[in-house]
Write a protein that holds these residues in place. Structure first.
Motif, PDB file in Angstrom:
ATOM      1  N   ARG A  74      57.011  33.844  33.768  1.00 13.74           N
ATOM      2  CA  ARG A  74      55.991  32.956  34.300  1.00 13.74           C
ATOM      3  C   ARG A  74      55.400  33.542  35.573  1.00 13.74           C
ATOM      4  N   GLY A  75      54.316  32.966  36.000  1.00 15.56           N
ATOM      5  CA  GLY A  75      53.693  33.467  37.212  1.00 15.56           C
ATOM      6  C   GLY A  75      52.444  34.271  36.906  1.00 15.56           C
ATOM      7  N   ASN A  76      51.827  34.718  37.976  1.00 12.46           N
ATOM      8  CA  ASN A  76      50.531  35.375  37.837  1.00 12.46           C
ATOM      9  C   ASN A  76      50.633  36.715  37.130  1.00 12.46           C
ATOM     10  N   ILE A  77      49.569  37.052  36.444  1.00 15.87           N
ATOM     11  CA  ILE A  77      49.476  38.321  35.742  1.00 15.87           C
ATOM     12  C   ILE A  77      49.362  39.438  36.781  1.00 15.87           C
ATOM     13  N   THR A  78      50.205  40.448  36.666  1.00 15.74           N
ATOM     14  CA  THR A  78      50.179  41.545  37.632  1.00 15.74           C
ATOM     15  C   THR A  78      49.007  42.482  37.340  1.00 15.74           C
ATOM     16  N   LEU A  79      48.761  43.369  38.277  1.00 15.34           N
ATOM     17  CA  LEU A  79      47.688  44.355  38.096  1.00 15.34           C
ATOM     18  C   LEU A  79      47.919  45.188  36.846  1.00 15.34           C
ATOM     19  N   GLU A  80      49.164  45.618  36.685  1.00 20.36           N
ATOM     20  CA  GLU A  80      49.476  46.449  35.525  1.00 20.36           C
ATOM     21  C   GLU A  80      49.240  45.674  34.234  1.00 20.36           C
ATOM     22  N   ILE A 111      48.157  35.177  27.394  1.00 19.35           N
ATOM     23  CA  ILE A 111      47.190  36.266  27.444  1.00 19.35           C
ATOM     24  C   ILE A 111      45.811  35.768  26.990  1.00 19.35           C
ATOM     25  N   LYS A 112      45.846  34.972  25.970  1.00 19.10           N
ATOM     26  CA  LYS A 112      44.593  34.385  25.473  1.00 19.10           C
ATOM     27  C   LYS A 112      43.934  33.537  26.553  1.00 19.10           C
ATOM     28  N   ASN A 113      44.742  32.730  27.218  1.00 22.61           N
ATOM     29  CA  ASN A 113      44.216  31.901  28.300  1.00 22.61           C
ATOM     30  C   ASN A 113      43.677  32.761  29.434  1.00 22.61           C
ATOM     31  N   TYR A 114      44.411  33.811  29.751  1.00 24.74           N
ATOM     32  CA  TYR A 114      43.957  34.717  30.805  1.00 24.74           C
ATOM     33  C   TYR A 114      42.594  35.287  30.450  1.00 24.74           C
ATOM     34  N   TRP A 115      42.463  35.731  29.218  1.00 23.83           N
ATOM     35  CA  TRP A 115      41.215  36.327  28.790  1.00 23.83           C
ATOM     36  C   TRP A 115      40.074  35.320  28.882  1.00 23.83           C
ATOM     37  N   ARG A 116      40.336  34.150  28.418  1.00 26.39           N
ATOM     38  CA  ARG A 116      39.269  33.144  28.390  1.00 26.39           C
ATOM     39  C   ARG A 116      38.887  32.684  29.787  1.00 26.39           C
ATOM     40  N   THR A 117      39.891  32.464  30.628  1.00 27.13           N
ATOM     41  CA  THR A 117      39.578  31.876  31.928  1.00 27.13           C
ATOM     42  C   THR A 117      39.092  32.915  32.932  1.00 27.13           C
ATOM     43  N   ARG A 118      39.661  34.121  32.889  1.00 22.65           N
ATOM     44  CA  ARG A 118      39.299  35.123  33.895  1.00 22.65           C
ATOM     45  C   ARG A 118      38.219  36.068  33.386  1.00 22.65           C
ATOM     46  N   THR A 158      54.114  43.881  45.542  1.00 30.01           N
ATOM     47  CA  THR A 158      52.679  43.982  45.483  1.00 30.01           C
ATOM     48  C   THR A 158      51.958  42.660  45.566  1.00 30.01           C
ATOM     49  N   THR A 159      50.708  42.791  45.893  1.00 31.99           N
ATOM     50  CA  THR A 159      49.829  41.644  45.775  1.00 31.99           C
ATOM     51  C   THR A 159      49.007  41.817  44.527  1.00 31.99           C
ATOM     52  N   CYS A 160      48.675  40.745  43.913  1.00 30.55           N
ATOM     53  CA  CYS A 160      47.935  40.781  42.669  1.00 30.55           C
ATOM     54  C   CYS A 160      46.555  40.210  42.896  1.00 30.55           C
ATOM     55  N   ASP A 176      41.511  37.405  47.709  1.00 32.75           N
ATOM     56  CA  ASP A 176      41.466  35.991  48.061  1.00 32.75           C
ATOM     57  C   ASP A 176      42.552  35.155  47.412  1.00 32.75           C
ATOM     58  N   GLU A 177      43.255  35.741  46.460  1.00 28.95           N
ATOM     59  CA  GLU A 177      44.346  34.982  45.867  1.00 28.95           C
ATOM     60  C   GLU A 177      45.578  35.862  45.750  1.00 28.95           C
ATOM     61  N   PRO A 178      46.143  36.245  46.859  1.00 27.86           N
ATOM     62  CA  PRO A 178      47.307  37.121  46.759  1.00 27.86           C
ATOM     63  C   PRO A 178      48.480  36.390  46.152  1.00 27.86           C
ATOM     64  N   ASN A 179      49.279  37.137  45.432  1.00 26.60           N
ATOM     65  CA  ASN A 179      50.532  36.571  44.964  1.00 26.60           C
ATOM     66  C   ASN A 179      51.538  37.695  44.865  1.00 26.60           C
ATOM     67  N   THR A 180      52.753  37.337  44.864  1.00 27.62           N
ATOM     68  CA  THR A 180      53.802  38.343  44.901  1.00 27.62           C
ATOM     69  C   THR A 180      54.402  38.567  43.527  1.00 27.62           C
ATOM     70  N   VAL A 181      54.561  39.816  43.200  1.00 28.65           N
ATOM     71  CA  VAL A 181      55.266  40.176  41.982  1.00 28.65           C
ATOM     72  C   VAL A 181      56.752  40.102  42.258  1.00 28.65           C
ATOM     73  N   GLU A 182      57.452  39.439  41.382  1.00 34.52           N
ATOM     74  CA  GLU A 182      58.872  39.299  41.593  1.00 34.52           C
ATOM     75  C   GLU A 182      59.532  40.662  41.651  1.00 34.52           C
ATOM     76  N   PRO A 183      60.290  40.946  42.686  1.00 29.93           N
ATOM     77  CA  PRO A 183      61.014  42.212  42.746  1.00 29.93           C
ATOM     78  C   PRO A 183      61.958  42.310  41.558  1.00 29.93           C
ATOM     79  N   GLY A 184      62.025  43.509  41.018  1.00 30.16           N
ATOM     80  CA  GLY A 184      62.941  43.716  39.916  1.00 30.16           C
ATOM     81  C   GLY A 184      62.352  43.393  38.560  1.00 30.16           C
ATOM     82  N   SER A 185      61.123  42.896  38.533  1.00 26.62           N
ATOM     83  CA  SER A 185      60.517  42.625  37.248  1.00 26.62           C
ATOM     84  C   SER A 185      60.302  43.948  36.531  1.00 26.62           C
ATOM     85  N   VAL A 186      60.577  43.962  35.268  1.00 23.80           N
ATOM     86  CA  VAL A 186      60.494  45.210  34.531  1.00 23.80           C
ATOM     87  C   VAL A 186      59.643  45.027  33.298  1.00 23.80           C
ATOM     88  N   ARG A 187      59.088  46.131  32.866  1.00 29.80           N
ATOM     89  CA  ARG A 187      58.319  46.132  31.638  1.00 29.80           C
ATOM     90  C   ARG A 187      58.850  47.250  30.771  1.00 29.80           C
TER      91      ARG A 187
END
Length: 273
Positions: A74-80, A111-118, A158-160, A176-187
């Motif tokens: 959960r949480g904001n979509i990161t840059l990556e 992802i679908k919501n992200y695409w539609r809204t952003r 990071t900020t996103c 204008d909308e910084p958010n923090t990526v959870e440390p240790g999050s992996v892909r």
DNA sequence: AAGACGTACAACCGCCAACAG
DNA sequence: TCTGTTGGCGGTTGTACGTCT
């Protein structure tokens, strides 16, 4: 709200009138989680009936997959993740579940919501269709290069940055909308289970030597100018935005690994472990 | 302070393919 | 082979909440 919670217009089916709709309650969530933990996440109609939940099997499945599953991120979509979504969408179009496979923890719905809204919002701002040449060119030549720049620039938790701040080419655009990526999050690649984590996290937390960074392993060369939309890096050759779904489509693995390779080469800020 | 408007996201719907009986 | 059931998927809608005027 009450109307939303009840399927009111099917008097012929007594059972249907008992089906709950609308937002799930904490009690329902608890029941579903408990039931799935015991019986597994299959045969959703059976689960719906046996658990006592007045929900359809479909509703239970959706709630589990999109919200209750323990590995949902959960949480904001990161840059990556933004970059991956844009790239994978350019390759595969609206195949959200396929795109979601390469963003562990993210659901197709998210992802679908992200695409539609952003993303579609940006098309609206440009007064063009999301499938138009202009929009695709803007995405390819403005947003994605800037995303890569931002990814490159990241050096610590990071900020996103949201897409809207990338629509301008002004480098001084504030976040204008910084958010923090959870440390240790992996892909990681779902098939190969190779994890890649921001280099900054590695250097701070692991014993990996510098030689283990991905670009070293791959022999990759950092492109000093960042993202090259049409030239040396090869993005442009294959990224025919007008041919999504056509004969030029790659196989899934070809697409993913090309993309992964490009991302790692260009950001040079990731490493496998 | 309050209403209008915009955004994010949870949830539903309809369609379709796979599968079992 | 046919039919009903189930699950997966993409599209769409409804609502909560934040921001603006």
């Amino acid at each position: 709200m009450e109307d939303y919670e009840r399927n009111s217009n099917s008097p012929a089916h007594e059972e249907d009138s008992d089906v709950r709709k609308g937002p799930w309650t904490e009690e329902e969530d608890a029941i579903l989680v408990n039931f799935v933990s015991i019986h597994g996440d299959a045969r959703w109609n059976h689960i719906a009936r046996s658990s006592g939940l007045k929900r359809t099997g479909k509703s239970c499945r959706l709630r589990w997959l999109n919200y209750l599953r323990p590995d949902v991120r959960r949480g904001n979509i990161t840059l990556e993740e933004q970059f991956m979504i844009l790239k994978l969408h350019s390759l595969w179009g609206n195949r959200w579940s396929k795109i979601a496979q390469y963003l562990p923890g993210r659901t197709d719905n998210e992802i679908k919501n992200y695409w539609r809204t952003r993303v579609q919002k940006q098309a609206k701002h440009l007064r063009c269709d999301v499938n138009s040449h202009l929009f695709k060119e803007t995405m390819r030549n403005v947003w994605m290069p800037r995303l890569v720049e931002r990814i490159n620039a990241q050096s610590s938790p990071t900020t996103c940055e949201p897409m809207e701040s990338m629509i301008t080419t002004d480098p001084g655009q504030p976040i204008d909308e910084p958010n923090t990526v959870e440390p240790g999050s992996v892909r990681f690649h779902p098939h190969h289970h190779q994890q890649f984590v921001p280099a900054s996290e590695l250097s701070a937390t692991s014993s990996n030597s510098p030689a283990e960074t991905f670009s070293d392993v791959q022999g990759g060369v950092v492109n000093g100018s960042g993202y090259d939309p049409v030239g040396q890096t090869g993005f442009g050759e294959f990224n025919d935005w007008d041919c999504v779904g056509g004969d030029n489509m790659w196989t899934d693995d070809e697409s993913f690994w090309f993309l992964q390779d490009q991302l790692c080469h260009e950001t040079a800020s990731y490493s496998y472990n």
